[in-house]
Every structure is written in structure tokens, then in C-alpha cells.
Design a protein around this motif. Structure first.
Motif, PDB file in Angstrom:
ATOM      1  N   ASP A 178      37.130  34.320  52.885  1.00 49.67           N
ATOM      2  CA  ASP A 178      36.527  34.968  51.730  1.00 49.67           C
ATOM      3  C   ASP A 178      35.221  35.632  52.128  1.00 49.67           C
ATOM      4  OD1 ASP A 178      35.599  35.806  49.330  1.00 49.67           O
ATOM      5  OD2 ASP A 178      35.721  33.864  48.328  1.00 49.67           O
ATOM      6  N   LEU A 228      41.916  40.569  50.103  1.00 46.71           N
ATOM      7  CA  LEU A 228      42.465  39.237  49.854  1.00 46.71           C
ATOM      8  C   LEU A 228      43.838  39.299  49.198  1.00 46.71           C
ATOM      9  CD1 LEU A 228      39.321  37.251  48.626  1.00 46.71           C
ATOM     10  CD2 LEU A 228      40.375  37.228  50.886  1.00 46.71           C
ATOM     11  N   SER A 279      43.027  33.398  47.108  1.00 57.28           N
ATOM     12  CA  SER A 279      43.044  32.590  48.316  1.00 57.28           C
ATOM     13  C   SER A 279      44.445  32.094  48.657  1.00 57.28           C
ATOM     14  CB  SER A 279      42.106  31.389  48.148  1.00 57.28           C
ATOM     15  OG  SER A 279      42.521  30.586  47.057  1.00 57.28           O
ATOM     16  N   ARG A 320      36.898  43.584  48.615  1.00 53.27           N
ATOM     17  CA  ARG A 320      37.268  42.170  48.788  1.00 53.27           C
ATOM     18  C   ARG A 320      38.576  41.857  48.079  1.00 53.27           C
ATOM     19  NH1 ARG A 320      36.163  37.988  45.159  1.00 53.27           N
ATOM     20  NH2 ARG A 320      36.231  35.877  46.061  1.00 53.27           N
ATOM     21  N   ASP A 351      37.608  33.798  42.700  1.00 55.33           N
ATOM     22  CA  ASP A 351      38.835  33.692  43.484  1.00 55.33           C
ATOM     23  C   ASP A 351      40.044  34.210  42.720  1.00 55.33           C
ATOM     24  OD1 ASP A 351      40.495  32.946  45.656  1.00 55.33           O
ATOM     25  OD2 ASP A 351      41.010  31.078  44.634  1.00 55.33           O
TER      26      ASP A 351
END
Length: 664
Positions: free
Chosen positions: A567, A443, A361, A439, A298
Motif C-alpha cells: 500500500d 491496487l 488489499s 493508488r 483500503d
């Protein structure tokens, strides 16, 4: 000025800058920033001049006896071939960018003078490793980098994470350095010299008596310094240090040293088929494991840390198939785009207002707030994912091409099995790399996390450096694959049709899978209304980073309610997500296998020392103490007592004599 003199000045100038920075940091703080930036900049200019004069031709060699040892001498030697000339430019270039960037990123940090001096010393040590022609002198630079990393990773020493990370980095790398040192001594003994040219000459003539043992001992040090399985666990934790330090360690120093050392002494490893196979397996496990772990992190800097481990696996894979040109080509290209990724991550940390290690996140719509970081990081991520025409495509394809040539029965210095191992692992890693790069991009810049207050525009020094690094990240590969063979061993670095199609196709598939999973996860986790966000006073990015590490909370305030992140990693990895996020629990394994037994042995030793040794010592002292107490009681100082004792003794002796006489 001769080429040798210029080469000596390249590592010397940052060293002198470090010394001057430490001495003047308190008395003349106005000189700290010039002393931080100008020496590496001058080294960059001189390194470029050395490269121009060397020209990819015959190596520049110079030496003088440093100290007689009675057996194998130690020389203060230079050995500058095409590899060394180009890697030195990379080191000086990235170090200069990091120092310029740090003047803005850490502008209010009270420990900036020591930080800047250590970065300069770090740079000097790596340049010494690059130019050194003697293995013992190289070892000096190797170890100086280790102690510099300890202090720089622990720059925010007031936080437990930074202290633990710096100690872990030092101890894990030392775990590899011990066999590395033994291997160097064994290599010098077998070759009869520590001079690199003579060592390579001894290898060419079959003069090594223990090639497999030496190669495996050296590989332990390479695994520790370049964060390869199984000694890679220190690198993700090292993200607790300042972000510019991460850029320096990952792009041009420390982790690059192991790959460069192996490339320079590759014939030593090629003398053992077993060592080349071990190197191939190590590279394959490193690439695949780090790709899976990066997909589950994360924290933006930990994603990049695992990415570095995987890209270093590509380099060691190229070395395992006997192509050091491809390995160093990828080292050069990776140095530019990985420095850009970390420095852009620093700008994201500055703007996001999340915790110090930038949990993705918690990020929300950062594209418009940090446009410079967005565009430059996009370029770097495309290079990382090996999408043509970005630089990472050409350098990664050179690795895949080398593995494919060995795997398809082309003769080579390594076993054919090593080619298949590296090729299959590298292709699978290409898919994983594109997936976690996509990703990260989604994010970080299109996330639906907590939106923190705007921290304002980035300092100009930070923004300029990002765009400077974007140029080689975009254009270096297309220019270099045609010209670098002349600087290296002459082997082709051009992309091959089969591996280009496979690698690029898998990268596109990985990116599409990550995007599809992100869309699906976003649909499952709609945004939840957020509570109020307390404003944080304007401050420096580095101080925000330090404060956030200590607080374990978003640096810009308390969030009343945060959404579940959309996610894609959870959907892509499924049951592997948890183990991958924890680094496959290798730290727990090492704790069970090594840490706990050592602590148990230490407890046993402490018990034996306290209960056995101390008891014996106390017992040995008890008898003299009792005798002393008895004698002390007799020493009353009373003359009458002494006379009475004298008379009593006389009577006793007289009686004893009479008894003996009567018996006779």
C-alpha cells in the motif's frame, strides 16, 4: 406542446414510474424493468428538448398559486435557466444509466421492484429541485431525496452495516436540514415571497434584513446534503448500500443538490462577506481532509466516497469565489466520470470476489479479468486526476482560474482572502487527488492480493453503460468550456496558463509519488504463498455484495493466508495514515460532544421518570387504596353485622348528645 408542459413531465414521469413499479412489483413482475428504465429515459429526452428550447437564453418562468398562506404565498412554480436545463439533463442521464445497469447488477435480487421504484422516486425528487421556482416546493424534493436515501442505503437491511449507515445518513442530513428550514422561512419572510425570482430581486435591491444569518443557516443544510465539513461523515458509511445507488447519490442526486441550490441562490450568499469566507474555509477543509482520508482507505468505494467529498469541495470553492459557472461546469463533468467510477467499481466487486465494499488489499491482477472496467475506469480516474485532455481537467481548471482571478486582486463579489484560501487548498488537493487515483488504479488492477475464482463475464447491460459514460468523461470538458459560458453567466471557463501548469504539474507529481511508493512497498512486502480458495457458486453481483457485508469475509471463500498489501498510502502519509484511515476520528468527536451527552440526558430523564414521577404517582394512589381497603373490610354482606354497627353507632351518638347536654 409548450416548454412548460414538457418541463412538468420531466419530474412527473419518474414519479409515475415509481408508483406503477410499486403497485405492479408483485402482481406483474415482468413490467418492473421497463417501468424502471423507460420513465427516466423519457425524462432525459424531454429534458433535452427543454434545454434546446431554452437555449441558454432567457429563463422559462411559470407559476400558479399552490395555496394561500395568509402571509407569504406558496406557488407551484418553474424557473428554468441555463443552469437548470443542463443539470436536469445530467440527472436524467445518470439515472437512466443507473437503472439500466441495475437490471443486470441486481437481476436476482428479490427486492429489486422496490429498489427500482425508489430510484425513480429519487430521480423525480432531484428533478423537482432542479426545475422548481419556489423554495417551499424545492424543499419538498429536498426532503423526499433524504427519505429515499435512507431506504436505498439500507437496501440490504438484513446487515447491521446497512442499517447503521442508512440511519446515520438520515440523521446527519437532518441535522443540517433543521437550520436550513429556518433559513428558508427567514429568507421568504425578508423577501416577502418564496419565489426564487422575487427572492433574487429582493437581494438585488438590498431587501434582506439579515443576510449573514440567513446565509449561514442555509449553509448548514448545504453542508449536510452535499457532505461538506463538518457534516460529511455520513457519505463514506453510505457505501454499505448497493453500488448503483452510490453512483446515483454521488453523481447526480442528493450531494449535487446542495451545490446546485447554492449556485441558484448565490446572490443571497454574496450579500454577506462573512458567509462567503465561511464557505471558502469549509471548502478548503473539505478538500484537504477528504484527499488525505481517500489516500488511506483500503475499500475502493470509500476511496471514491472521499473523492466525491473532495470534488464537491472544489464546487463549493468555486461558489465561494463567486463563480457559479465554474461550479456547475465541474458538477456536470464530475457527474459523468464519478458515475462511471462507481459503476466500474461495481464490476470490480463482481469480479474480485472480495468483500462487498471491495477491499483493494485483496485484489489481484483484475486487469485481464475485467477489461471493460479496467479501460473505462482508467478514463474516469484520469478525468478525476484532471489530466488533459480528459473532462475533469477543464472543469477543475475553471475552478482554479476563478480562484486565481479573485486572489490576484481582480474585483469580485467575495473577499480576496477567500480566493487565496480556495486556490491554495485546491492546488494541494490536485496533488492528493492524483495520488489516491493512482493508488486505486495500481491496487485494484495490478494488486498482489488474494486471487479469487473468476465469476464470469459481466452482464451486457453493465458493460454497455460503462462505455456510454466513458464518452462524456473523455470528451465533455473540451467541448463544454467553449459553449457553456453562453448557458451560464457569460464568464470565461477556459483554462488559464498559470493554473493549468500548476494544477497539471502537481497532479503528475502526485501520480509519480504514488507509483514510486507502490514500487517501494511492493519490494518490502513480497507475495506470500496463498492457501486454497474455496469456490463460490455463481450468483448475482448484488447478492454477493449483500452476503459479503453480512459475513465480513471474502465473498468467494475462506483465504488461508493473505499477503500484507503493498500500500503506497502508508509510505506517503506516514504517521497520518491511521488518523486518515479513521476519517480523523470525527465520528468519535461527535460521539463525545453530542451522542454521549444526549444519551446521558436520556438516562437522567428515564431515572427521574422512573424514580421520582412514578414514585409520586404510586404514593398518590396509595392513600385512596388504603381507604378503599378499610371500607371494603366493612362491607361484609352480613345483615347482623350491619345491624350491630347501626346500634353501636346509635349508642355512640346518644352518649355524645347526653354529654353535650349535661355540659350545657
Amino acid at each position: 406542446m409548450t416548454t412548460t408542459t414538457l418541463a412538468v413531465l420531466v419530474p412527473l414521469l419518474p414519479f409515475l414510474g415509481a408508483v406503477a413499479g410499486l403497485l405492479l412489483g408483485r402482481t406483474a413482475p415482468g413490467f418492473v424493468r421497463p417501468l424502471a428504465v423507460l420513465p427516466p429515459l423519457a425524462s432525459l429526452v424531454l429534458a433535452a428538448l427543454v434545454a434546446v428550447r431554452q437555449g441558454g437564453g432567457r429563463a422559462v418562468d411559470a407559476y400558479t398559486l399552490l395555496t394561500p398562506t395568509g402571509s407569504v404565498p406558496v406557488d407551484l412554480a418553474l424557473h428554468i435557466d441555463g443552469f437548470a436545463a443542463l443539470v436536469a439533463i445530467l440527472v436524467a442521464f445518470v439515472a437512466t444509466c443507473v437503472q439500466i445497469y441495475s437490471t443486470g447488477y441486481l437481476r436476482d435480487d428479490p427486492r429489486y421492484p422496490s429498489y427500482a421504484a425508489l430510484v425513480s422516486l429519487f430521480t423525480s425528487a432531484m428533478l423537482l429541485v432542479v426545475y422548481s421556482g419556489d423554495l417551499i416546493v424545492l424543499l419538498v424534493g429536498w426532503e423526499v431525496m433524504g427519505i429515499c436515501s435512507y431506504f436505498l442505503v439500507g437496501h440490504y437491511w438484513g446487515t447491521p452495516e446497512a442499517r447503521a449507515a442508512s440511519l446515520k445518513a438520515f440523521l446527519v442530513t437532518k441535522l443540517g436540514d433543521v437550520p436550513f428550514l429556518i433559513g428558508l422561512f427567514a429568507l421568504g419572510t425578508d423577501a416577502g415571497s418564496f419565489r426564487i425570482t422575487r427572492v433574487l430581486g429582493a437581494v438585488a435591491s438590498g431587501g434582506l434584513d439579515h443576510p449573514t444569518l440567513i446565509a449561514l443557516l442555509l449553509l448548514a443544510g448545504v453542508a449536510g446534503k452535499s457532505a461538506q465539513f463538518p457534516l460529511h461523515t455520513w457519505l463514506p458509511d453510505a457505501m454499505a448500500g448497493p453500488t448503483p445507488v452510490s453512483a446515483l447519490i454521488h453523481a447526480a442526486t442528493m450531494v449535487a443538490a446542495g451545490v446546485y441550490f447554492t449556485a441558484r441562490l448565490l446572490p443571497v450568499f454574496e450579500a454577506s462577506a462573512a458567509a462567503m469566507t465561511v464557505l471558502a474555509v469549509m471548502a478548503a477543509v473539505t478538500m484537504l481532509g477528504s484527499g488525505l482520508a481517500a489516500l488511506a482507505q483500503d475499500d475502493i468505494k470509500r476511496v471514491l466516497a472521499y473523492s466525491t467529498i473532495g470534488q464537491l469541495g472544489y464546487m463549493t470553492g468555486a461558489l465561494a469565489v463567486g463563480d457559479r459557472g465554474a461550479a456547475v461546469f465541474h458538477l456536470l463533468a464530475h457527474g459523468a466520470f464519478k458515475a462511471l467510477l462507481f459503476l466500474a467499481a461495481g464490476a470490480v466487486i463482481h469480479a474480485a470476489g472480495t468483500n462487498s465494499l471491495a477491499a483493494m488489499s485483496r485484489m489481484s491482477y483484475l486487469r485481464d479479468r475485467v477489461p471493460d472496467a479496467f479501460w473505462t475506469m482508467t478514463v474516469a480516474l484520469l478525468a478525476l486526476a484532471a489530466i488533459p485532455p480528459f473532462s475533469g481537467f477543464f472543469s477543475k481548471e475553471s475552478v482554479l482560474g476563478a480562484a486565481e482571478r479573485l486572489a490576484t486582486a481582480h474585483p469580485g463579489p467575495a473577499p480576496g482572502a477567500a480566493g487565496w484560501i480556495v486556490l491554495v487548498a485546491a492546488l494541494a488537493t490536485a496533488l492528493l487527488t492524483a495520488a489516491y487515483a493512482t493508488r486505486l488504479w495500481l491496487l485494484a488492477f495490478h494488486g498482489r492480493g488474494t486471487e479469487a475464482p473468476d465469476h464470469g463475464r459481466q452482464p451486457l447491460t453493465m458493460t454497455v453503460v460503462l462505455w456510454v459514460l466513458a464518452v462524456p468523461s473523455l470528451a465533455f470538458g473540451a467541448l463544454a468550456y467553449r459553449t457553456l459560458p453562453g448557458w451560464f453567466d457569460g464568464g470565461s471557463l477556459a483554462p488559464t496558463l498559470l493554473t493549468s501548469i500548476l494544477g497539471t504539474g502537481l497532479a503528475v507529481v502526485g501520480g509519480l509519488l504514488a507509483y514510486g511508493a507502490w514500487q517501494r512497498a511492493a519490494a518490502r512486502a513480497p507475495r506470500v504463498p496463498l492457501g486454497a480458495v474455496a469456490a463460490h457458486p455463481e450468483g448475482d453481483a448484488g447478492l454477493v455484495e449483500a452476503e459479503a457485508i453480512a459475513a465480513h469475509e471474502p465473498a468467494y471463500g475462506d483465504i488461508a493466508e493473505a499477503p500484507d498489501p503493498a500500500d503506497p498510502g502508508r509510505l506517503l502519509l506516514g504517521p497520518l495514515y491511521g488518523p486518515a484511515a479513521a476519517g480523523f476520528h470525527l465520528d468519535a468527536v461527535y460521539s463525545a460532544l453530542f451522542v454521549r451527552p444526549v444519551l446521558g440526558a436520556a438516562s437522567l430523564v428515564r431515572f427521574l421518570d422512573r424514580e421520582v414521577v412514578d414514585t409520586y404517582v404510586r404514593g398518590a394512589a396509595a392513600l385512596p387504596r388504603l381507604l378503599g381497603a378499610a371500607v371494603r373490610r366493612a362491607q361484609t354482606g352480613n345483615v347482623q353485622t350491619y345491624v350491630s354497627a347501626l346500634l353501636a353507632g346509635t349508642v355512640v351518638l346518644t352518649v355524645a348528645v347526653l354529654l353535650v347536654a349535661s355540659g350545657a
